[in-house]
Design an enzyme around this catalytic site. Sequence first.
Site, PDB file in Angstrom:
ATOM      1  N   ASN A  24     -37.672 -41.079   1.332  1.00  0.00           N
ATOM      2  CA  ASN A  24     -36.363 -41.378   0.676  1.00  0.00           C
ATOM      3  C   ASN A  24     -35.306 -40.568   1.407  1.00  0.00           C
ATOM      4  OD1 ASN A  24     -34.292 -41.259  -0.941  1.00  0.00           O
ATOM      5  ND2 ASN A  24     -35.509 -40.479  -2.881  1.00  0.00           N
ATOM      6  N   ARG A  37     -23.822 -47.985  -2.833  1.00  0.00           N
ATOM      7  CA  ARG A  37     -25.254 -47.846  -2.526  1.00  0.00           C
ATOM      8  C   ARG A  37     -26.114 -49.121  -2.465  1.00  0.00           C
ATOM      9  NH1 ARG A  37     -25.470 -42.489  -3.958  1.00  0.00           N
ATOM     10  NH2 ARG A  37     -23.881 -41.949  -5.337  1.00  0.00           N
ATOM     11  N   PRO A  51     -31.224 -35.716   2.227  1.00  0.00           N
ATOM     12  CA  PRO A  51     -30.023 -34.910   1.742  1.00  0.00           C
ATOM     13  C   PRO A  51     -30.323 -35.019   0.185  1.00  0.00           C
ATOM     14  CG  PRO A  51     -29.177 -36.689   2.832  1.00  0.00           C
ATOM     15  CD  PRO A  51     -30.365 -36.744   3.285  1.00  0.00           C
ATOM     16  N   ASN A  52     -30.126 -33.685  -0.302  1.00  0.00           N
ATOM     17  CA  ASN A  52     -29.842 -33.310  -1.623  1.00  0.00           C
ATOM     18  C   ASN A  52     -31.054 -33.721  -2.691  1.00  0.00           C
ATOM     19  OD1 ASN A  52     -27.229 -32.417  -1.792  1.00  0.00           O
ATOM     20  ND2 ASN A  52     -26.704 -34.762  -1.120  1.00  0.00           N
ATOM     21  N   HIS A  98     -36.425 -45.415  -3.342  1.00  0.00           N
ATOM     22  CA  HIS A  98     -35.289 -44.708  -4.091  1.00  0.00           C
ATOM     23  C   HIS A  98     -35.649 -44.602  -5.546  1.00  0.00           C
ATOM     24  CE1 HIS A  98     -32.639 -45.070  -0.796  1.00  0.00           C
ATOM     25  NE2 HIS A  98     -32.917 -46.621  -0.529  1.00  0.00           N
ATOM     26  N   ILE A  99     -35.294 -43.357  -5.903  1.00  0.00           N
ATOM     27  CA  ILE A  99     -35.710 -43.015  -7.572  1.00  0.00           C
ATOM     28  C   ILE A  99     -34.955 -43.736  -8.329  1.00  0.00           C
ATOM     29  CG2 ILE A  99     -35.725 -41.219  -8.939  1.00  0.00           C
ATOM     30  CD1 ILE A  99     -35.991 -39.351  -6.460  1.00  0.00           C
ATOM     31  N   SER A 100     -33.632 -43.903  -8.193  1.00  0.00           N
ATOM     32  CA  SER A 100     -32.675 -44.573  -9.118  1.00  0.00           C
ATOM     33  C   SER A 100     -32.749 -46.176  -8.380  1.00  0.00           C
ATOM     34  CB  SER A 100     -31.273 -43.943  -8.878  1.00  0.00           C
ATOM     35  OG  SER A 100     -30.640 -44.383  -7.670  1.00  0.00           O
ATOM     36  N   ARG A 103     -26.152 -49.440  -9.333  1.00  0.00           N
ATOM     37  CA  ARG A 103     -25.049 -48.261  -9.145  1.00  0.00           C
ATOM     38  C   ARG A 103     -23.856 -48.812  -8.424  1.00  0.00           C
ATOM     39  NH1 ARG A 103     -27.891 -43.028  -7.622  1.00  0.00           N
ATOM     40  NH2 ARG A 103     -26.101 -42.148  -8.183  1.00  0.00           N
ATOM     41  N   HIS A 106     -27.430 -45.708   3.300  1.00  0.00           N
ATOM     42  CA  HIS A 106     -26.258 -46.395   3.310  1.00  0.00           C
ATOM     43  C   HIS A 106     -25.271 -46.308   4.482  1.00  0.00           C
ATOM     44  CE1 HIS A 106     -27.765 -46.433  -0.768  1.00  0.00           C
ATOM     45  NE2 HIS A 106     -27.384 -45.281  -0.896  1.00  0.00           N
ATOM     46  N   ASP A 155     -32.155 -46.401  13.900  1.00  0.00           N
ATOM     47  CA  ASP A 155     -32.727 -46.642  15.397  1.00  0.00           C
ATOM     48  C   ASP A 155     -33.982 -45.907  15.590  1.00  0.00           C
ATOM     49  OD1 ASP A 155     -30.529 -48.155  15.904  1.00  0.00           O
ATOM     50  OD2 ASP A 155     -29.462 -46.759  17.062  1.00  0.00           O
ATOM     51  N   ALA A 186     -28.562 -40.523   0.685  1.00  0.00           N
ATOM     52  CA  ALA A 186     -27.390 -41.176   1.052  1.00  0.00           C
ATOM     53  C   ALA A 186     -27.324 -41.746   2.657  1.00  0.00           C
ATOM     54  CB  ALA A 186     -26.214 -40.440   0.722  1.00  0.00           C
ATOM     55  N   TYR A 235     -31.817 -39.071 -11.906  1.00  0.00           N
ATOM     56  CA  TYR A 235     -32.942 -38.713 -11.244  1.00  0.00           C
ATOM     57  C   TYR A 235     -34.363 -38.430 -11.921  1.00  0.00           C
ATOM     58  CZ  TYR A 235     -29.447 -39.599  -7.780  1.00  0.00           C
ATOM     59  OH  TYR A 235     -28.602 -40.042  -6.773  1.00  0.00           O
ATOM     60  N   GLU A 237     -39.440 -47.385   2.384  1.00  0.00           N
ATOM     61  CA  GLU A 237     -38.311 -46.543   1.762  1.00  0.00           C
ATOM     62  C   GLU A 237     -38.205 -46.532   0.238  1.00  0.00           C
ATOM     63  OE1 GLU A 237     -34.663 -48.769   3.084  1.00  0.00           O
ATOM     64  OE2 GLU A 237     -33.497 -48.233   1.401  1.00  0.00           O
ATOM     65  N   ARG A 268     -30.786 -30.987 -11.071  1.00  0.00           N
ATOM     66  CA  ARG A 268     -29.379 -31.288 -11.534  1.00  0.00           C
ATOM     67  C   ARG A 268     -29.428 -32.845 -11.836  1.00  0.00           C
ATOM     68  NH1 ARG A 268     -28.388 -26.702 -10.884  1.00  0.00           N
ATOM     69  NH2 ARG A 268     -26.693 -25.814  -9.724  1.00  0.00           N
TER      70      ARG A 268
HETATM   71  O1  CA2 Z   1     -32.054 -43.098  -5.707  1.00  0.00           O
HETATM   72  C1  CA2 Z   1     -32.313 -42.477  -4.740  1.00  0.00           C
HETATM   73  O2  CA2 Z   1     -33.282 -41.942  -4.610  1.00  0.00           O
HETATM   74  C2  CA2 Z   1     -31.315 -42.215  -3.664  1.00  0.00           C
HETATM   75  O3  CA2 Z   1     -31.808 -42.228  -2.476  1.00  0.00           O
HETATM   76  C3  CA2 Z   1     -30.671 -40.765  -3.923  1.00  0.00           C
HETATM   77  C4  CA2 Z   1     -29.660 -40.366  -3.083  1.00  0.00           C
HETATM   78  C5  CA2 Z   1     -28.507 -41.534  -3.398  1.00  0.00           C
HETATM   79  O4  CA2 Z   1     -27.445 -41.230  -2.434  1.00  0.00           O
HETATM   80  C6  CA2 Z   1     -29.027 -42.793  -2.785  1.00  0.00           C
HETATM   81  O5  CA2 Z   1     -27.821 -43.793  -3.091  1.00  0.00           O
HETATM   82  C7  CA2 Z   1     -30.202 -43.333  -3.889  1.00  0.00           C
HETATM   83  C8  CA2 Z   1     -28.923 -39.083  -3.845  1.00  0.00           C
HETATM   84  C9  CA2 Z   1     -29.916 -37.895  -3.804  1.00  0.00           C
HETATM   85  C10 CA2 Z   1     -29.374 -36.993  -4.452  1.00  0.00           C
HETATM   86  O6  CA2 Z   1     -30.564 -36.248  -5.345  1.00  0.00           O
HETATM   87  C11 CA2 Z   1     -30.115 -35.596  -6.181  1.00  0.00           C
HETATM   88  C12 CA2 Z   1     -31.127 -35.150  -7.181  1.00  0.00           C
HETATM   89  C13 CA2 Z   1     -30.931 -34.328  -8.105  1.00  0.00           C
HETATM   90  C14 CA2 Z   1     -29.570 -33.797  -8.232  1.00  0.00           C
HETATM   91  C15 CA2 Z   1     -28.599 -33.911  -7.293  1.00  0.00           C
HETATM   92  C16 CA2 Z   1     -28.930 -34.738  -6.257  1.00  0.00           C
END
Ligand code: CA2
Length: 146
Positions: A74, A111, A10-11, A100-102, A107, A80, A87, A77, A23, A98, A18
């Site tokens: 990836n 997370r 998601p997202n 994660h960009i961040s 954080r 978590h 499963d 969210a 990110y 797995e 954004r």
């Molecule tokens: O760091 C990551 O890759 C995460 O998986 C990104 C998730 C976050 O919920 C995880 O804790 C860590 C959020 C993805 C949101 O992606 C966006 C990217 C650009 C702008 C807005 C949201």
Amino acid sequence: MKRLLLLNGPNLNRLGKREPSIYGSTTLDDVHAEIKELTAAYGWELDTFQSNHEGELIDCLQDAEDKYQGVVFNPGAYTHTSIAIRDAISGLDVPVIEVHISNIHQREAFRHHSMLAPVCYGQVVGLGTTGYRLAALAFLEENKKG
Ligand code: CA2
């Protein structure tokens, strides 16, 4: 031909559009193009999929059975929160890395824990979108050894 699946939750369709301070400015299309080029250089095929819906990600993981040598994932969210995705990975005969960009450990506390890490083959955290490349390379290089 060997195949890799690059899966995003998601997202992540908003990547590069954004919150660049968290990110970065690379878009998901950029990531797809970069990993496509990398896998092609090793003679592999790449499939990509992104969804904002938990059930669609689970369907995609179930469909991955017997089709791929690895999945770079990836889960956003859902990392978590999702026992259902855990499963699905646990029941899958294909290794999942797995990504994660961040750096989720720098954080918010919610997370810091991954529901999925214990059932994944590996994890790459906090290296920006380069993390997708490194995860893909782990599969590409590991499979080269025979
Ligand atoms: O760091 C990551 O890759 C995460 O998986 C990104 C998730 C976050 O919920 C995880 O804790 C860590 C959020 C993805 C949101 O992606 C966006 C990217 C650009 C702008 C807005 C949201």
